[in-house]
Design an enzyme around this catalytic site. Sequence first.
Site, mmCIF file in Angstrom:
data_model
loop_
_atom_site.group_PDB
_atom_site.id
_atom_site.type_symbol
_atom_site.label_atom_id
_atom_site.label_comp_id
_atom_site.label_asym_id
_atom_site.label_seq_id
_atom_site.Cartn_x
_atom_site.Cartn_y
_atom_site.Cartn_z
ATOM 1 N N THR A 33 0.849 -1.194 0.000
ATOM 2 C CA THR A 33 0.000 0.000 0.000
ATOM 3 C C THR A 33 0.885 1.244 0.000
ATOM 4 O O THR A 33 2.071 1.173 -0.318
ATOM 5 C CB THR A 33 -0.982 -0.047 1.195
ATOM 6 O OG1 THR A 33 -1.962 0.978 1.047
ATOM 7 C CG2 THR A 33 -0.271 0.128 2.531
ATOM 8 N N ASN A 34 0.340 2.400 0.345
ATOM 9 C CA ASN A 34 1.117 3.641 0.425
ATOM 10 C C ASN A 34 0.582 4.484 1.575
ATOM 11 O O ASN A 34 -0.349 4.078 2.267
ATOM 12 C CB ASN A 34 1.040 4.392 -0.912
ATOM 13 C CG ASN A 34 -0.390 4.708 -1.279
ATOM 14 O OD1 ASN A 34 -1.053 5.486 -0.628
ATOM 15 N ND2 ASN A 34 -0.887 4.055 -2.336
ATOM 16 N N HIS A 35 1.167 5.677 1.762
ATOM 17 C CA HIS A 35 0.866 6.480 2.965
ATOM 18 C C HIS A 35 -0.384 7.352 2.843
ATOM 19 O O HIS A 35 -0.631 8.179 3.712
ATOM 20 C CB HIS A 35 2.053 7.394 3.286
ATOM 21 C CG HIS A 35 3.252 6.658 3.786
ATOM 22 N ND1 HIS A 35 3.258 5.973 4.973
ATOM 23 C CD2 HIS A 35 4.480 6.488 3.258
ATOM 24 C CE1 HIS A 35 4.449 5.428 5.162
ATOM 25 N NE2 HIS A 35 5.203 5.719 4.119
ATOM 26 N N SER A 36 -1.160 7.211 1.784
ATOM 27 C CA SER A 36 -2.323 8.093 1.618
ATOM 28 C C SER A 36 -3.283 7.968 2.806
ATOM 29 O O SER A 36 -3.661 6.866 3.195
ATOM 30 C CB SER A 36 -3.068 7.737 0.330
ATOM 31 O OG SER A 36 -4.270 8.467 0.262
#
Length: 226
Positions: A33-36
């Site tokens: 995933t990512n930090h959004s």
Amino acid sequence: YRTCACEKDMTGMKVLITAGPTQEAIDPVRYITNHSSGKMGYNLARACMLRGADVTLVTGKTSLTPPLFVETIPVVTACDMYEAVTERSADMDLIIKAAAVADYRPAIVASEKTKKADGQLSIELERTDDILKYLGDHKKPGQFLCGFSMETQNMIENSRKKLDKKHLDMVIANNLKEAGAGFETDTNIVTILTKDTTIELPIMSKEEVAFHILDHILACKDAKNE
Ligand code: CTP
Ligand code: CA
């Protein structure tokens, strides 16, 4: 914005917003995933609702409470988001893609938990479909398409390429390396790009950024229809 009542200048508009990260499973336990955080997209959805629009929010997993008076569609993967968005995009007047969509997913999702072994592990990744590119290639007459662009270098140049390549009307560029901008903060520093304008906004809350973005979108839409 703080002193006057919110204008209902988006009454009758159908708006689709995407927000948050996507998750791509590696096995039943792990994912990429990512930090959004989803904050920018949720603030946009709420601002559109307050201005009178009919709002659909397609959101990856976040810790945020869905805004009132907004149809919220939860999704997990880039593929889910692609389906949820393309199913609904045809009759939208405005689409804003604030989501941070995975560009790659594991080519094979292990059906059982991967057990550790000695040495290194590689995971083969394959490309996901670009939702915004699809929307740009299938844009309906009068539809306004706004993307986001997250960069750590050459922000304006790279973001302009996305504007052209995906046939967008506007790109909201943010430089992840600036303090007070990007993923986990409540503030953001963005540059609004259209074919012939570059507008740098100062640091402000994501709520306020959302209202400014909408002001610029409505001004562009008016100019296009004149
Ligand atoms: N986007 C999308 N579908 C994808 C990847 C990105 O719709 N599979 C959208 C994002 O929601 C965002 C815009 O494209 O509005 C730009 O995303 P960004 O990651 O900044 O750029 P990319 O075009 O993916 O290029 P790169 O990551 O290589 O910079
Ligand atoms: Ca990307």
